[in-house]
Design a protein around this motif. Structure first.
Motif, mmCIF file in Angstrom:
data_model
loop_
_atom_site.group_PDB
_atom_site.id
_atom_site.type_symbol
_atom_site.label_atom_id
_atom_site.label_comp_id
_atom_site.label_asym_id
_atom_site.label_seq_id
_atom_site.Cartn_x
_atom_site.Cartn_y
_atom_site.Cartn_z
ATOM 1 N N ALA A 162 -4.548 -5.695 12.827
ATOM 2 C CA ALA A 162 -5.692 -4.797 12.721
ATOM 3 C C ALA A 162 -5.247 -3.525 11.995
ATOM 4 C CB ALA A 162 -6.222 -4.445 14.111
ATOM 5 N N ALA A 163 -6.187 -2.835 11.370
ATOM 6 C CA ALA A 163 -5.864 -1.618 10.618
ATOM 7 C C ALA A 163 -5.180 -0.580 11.489
ATOM 8 C CB ALA A 163 -7.128 -1.033 10.000
ATOM 9 N N ASP A 164 -5.493 -0.570 12.799
ATOM 10 C CA ASP A 164 -4.913 0.433 13.691
ATOM 11 C C ASP A 164 -3.736 -0.112 14.506
ATOM 12 O OD1 ASP A 164 -6.380 -1.271 15.290
ATOM 13 O OD2 ASP A 164 -7.357 0.329 16.434
ATOM 14 N N ALA A 165 -3.182 -1.267 14.117
ATOM 15 C CA ALA A 165 -2.035 -1.825 14.839
ATOM 16 C C ALA A 165 -0.852 -0.860 14.734
ATOM 17 C CB ALA A 165 -1.662 -3.192 14.272
ATOM 18 N N THR A 166 -0.186 -0.627 15.845
ATOM 19 C CA THR A 166 0.953 0.273 15.877
ATOM 20 C C THR A 166 2.141 -0.376 15.175
ATOM 21 O OG1 THR A 166 0.193 1.186 17.964
ATOM 22 C CG2 THR A 166 2.497 1.575 17.399
ATOM 23 N N GLY B 129 -0.405 0.457 8.066
ATOM 24 C CA GLY B 129 -1.159 0.544 6.828
ATOM 25 C C GLY B 129 -0.582 1.647 5.949
ATOM 26 N N MET B 130 -0.542 1.392 4.657
ATOM 27 C CA MET B 130 0.064 2.357 3.739
ATOM 28 C C MET B 130 -0.974 3.307 3.169
ATOM 29 S SD MET B 130 2.695 0.135 1.454
ATOM 30 C CE MET B 130 1.478 -1.067 0.975
ATOM 31 N N SER B 131 -0.489 4.480 2.813
ATOM 32 C CA SER B 131 -1.312 5.423 2.055
ATOM 33 C C SER B 131 -0.387 6.182 1.109
ATOM 34 C CB SER B 131 -2.019 6.408 2.979
ATOM 35 O OG SER B 131 -1.090 7.280 3.585
ATOM 36 N N VAL B 132 -0.937 6.614 -0.008
ATOM 37 C CA VAL B 132 -0.212 7.468 -0.951
ATOM 38 C C VAL B 132 -0.980 8.776 -1.029
ATOM 39 C CG1 VAL B 132 0.501 7.801 -3.341
ATOM 40 C CG2 VAL B 132 0.725 5.540 -2.287
ATOM 41 N N ALA B 133 -0.304 9.883 -0.699
ATOM 42 C CA ALA B 133 -0.957 11.185 -0.701
ATOM 43 C C ALA B 133 -0.687 11.952 -1.989
ATOM 44 C CB ALA B 133 -0.494 12.007 0.502
ATOM 45 N N GLY C 274 3.382 9.828 1.550
ATOM 46 C CA GLY C 274 2.291 9.047 2.115
ATOM 47 C C GLY C 274 2.656 8.577 3.502
ATOM 48 N N SER C 275 2.259 7.333 3.826
ATOM 49 C CA SER C 275 2.577 6.789 5.143
ATOM 50 C C SER C 275 2.701 5.275 5.063
ATOM 51 C CB SER C 275 1.495 7.176 6.157
ATOM 52 O OG SER C 275 0.260 6.586 5.791
ATOM 53 N N GLY C 276 3.381 4.715 6.048
ATOM 54 C CA GLY C 276 3.517 3.268 6.149
ATOM 55 C C GLY C 276 4.561 2.663 5.238
ATOM 56 N N THR D 265 4.131 -1.472 -3.409
ATOM 57 C CA THR D 265 4.040 -2.788 -2.779
ATOM 58 C C THR D 265 5.174 -2.926 -1.778
ATOM 59 O OG1 THR D 265 3.088 -3.722 -4.797
ATOM 60 C CG2 THR D 265 3.987 -5.280 -3.182
ATOM 61 N N ILE D 266 4.786 -3.279 -0.547
ATOM 62 C CA ILE D 266 5.748 -3.479 0.535
ATOM 63 C C ILE D 266 5.325 -4.727 1.296
ATOM 64 C CG2 ILE D 266 6.667 -2.541 2.698
ATOM 65 C CD1 ILE D 266 6.155 0.273 1.469
ATOM 66 N N SER D 267 6.255 -5.635 1.476
ATOM 67 C CA SER D 267 6.002 -6.874 2.219
ATOM 68 C C SER D 267 4.766 -7.604 1.701
ATOM 69 C CB SER D 267 5.856 -6.591 3.715
ATOM 70 O OG SER D 267 7.041 -6.058 4.230
ATOM 71 N N GLY D 268 4.596 -7.620 0.384
ATOM 72 C CA GLY D 268 3.479 -8.343 -0.218
ATOM 73 C C GLY D 268 2.149 -7.618 -0.173
#
Length: 170
Positions: free
Chosen positions: A43-47, A75-79, A98-100, A146-149
């Motif tokens: 899920a998008a909010d999975a820890t 989930g990834m983000s680029v800030a 970013g994150s993730g 790209t990370i883990s596909g």
């Protein structure tokens, strides 16, 4: 994400589950006593972090736990990208925030830019060297990580600047 799980003692009735919340697991496909195929969805909010896998043989015997066998990537983000521009014919070291983020990561900035020395410094930072071709067309470029596909692309995060104006001053 589809996964192939190797082990021993799998039965056609074996079920797979994951510790924590936010991960759904489809019924596995039994390949052999040593191999299962299974599809998992986060899920998008999975820890993010390590999770345990649980194997229920489905024959009334005890469930087997495999601790810390699954890594959930947030989930990834680029800030931002800093610096946010470079001149053709140069190499620029950039920091992508970013994150993730998790290693290994692939980074792309489009035509005319060769990316090398990609290092994931933390879950919120990637450093990379951008070699900007001398003939690169000036203008805004997006970045794709790209990370883990899984990929995320953000438009206009880096600009190839115009070549310096070399007018003579007499």
């Amino acid at each position: 994400t589809d996964a192939v799980i190797a082990g021993t003692g799998f039965l056609p009735t074996t079920k797979v589950s994951v510790s924590g919340t936010g991960i759904s697991v489809a019924t596995p496909t039994f390949v052999s006593a040593t191999l299962l195929k299974v599809s998992m969805t986060a899920a998008a909010d999975a820890t993010a972090g390590l999770r345990d896998l649980f194997f229920d043989p489905g024959d009334g015997s005890a469930t087997v736990t495999a601790p810390n066998r699954l890594t959930v990537v947030a989930g990834m983000s680029v800030a931002a990208v800093a610096p946010d521009g470079g001149t053709p014919g140069t190499t620029v070291t950039v920091t992508i925030s970013g994150s993730g983020f998790a290693p290994p990561a692939l980074v792309a900035f489009g035509d005319g830019i060769t990316v090398s020395n990609v290092v994931v410094s933390s879950a919120s930072e990637i450093k990379a060297d951008l070699a900007i071709d001398a003939g690169a067309t000036p203008g805004a470029r997006g970045v794709t990580v790209t990370i883990s596909g899984k990929s995320i692309s953000m438009a206009s995060k880096f600009t190839v600047l115009g070549t310096p104006d070399r007018k003579s001053t007499r």
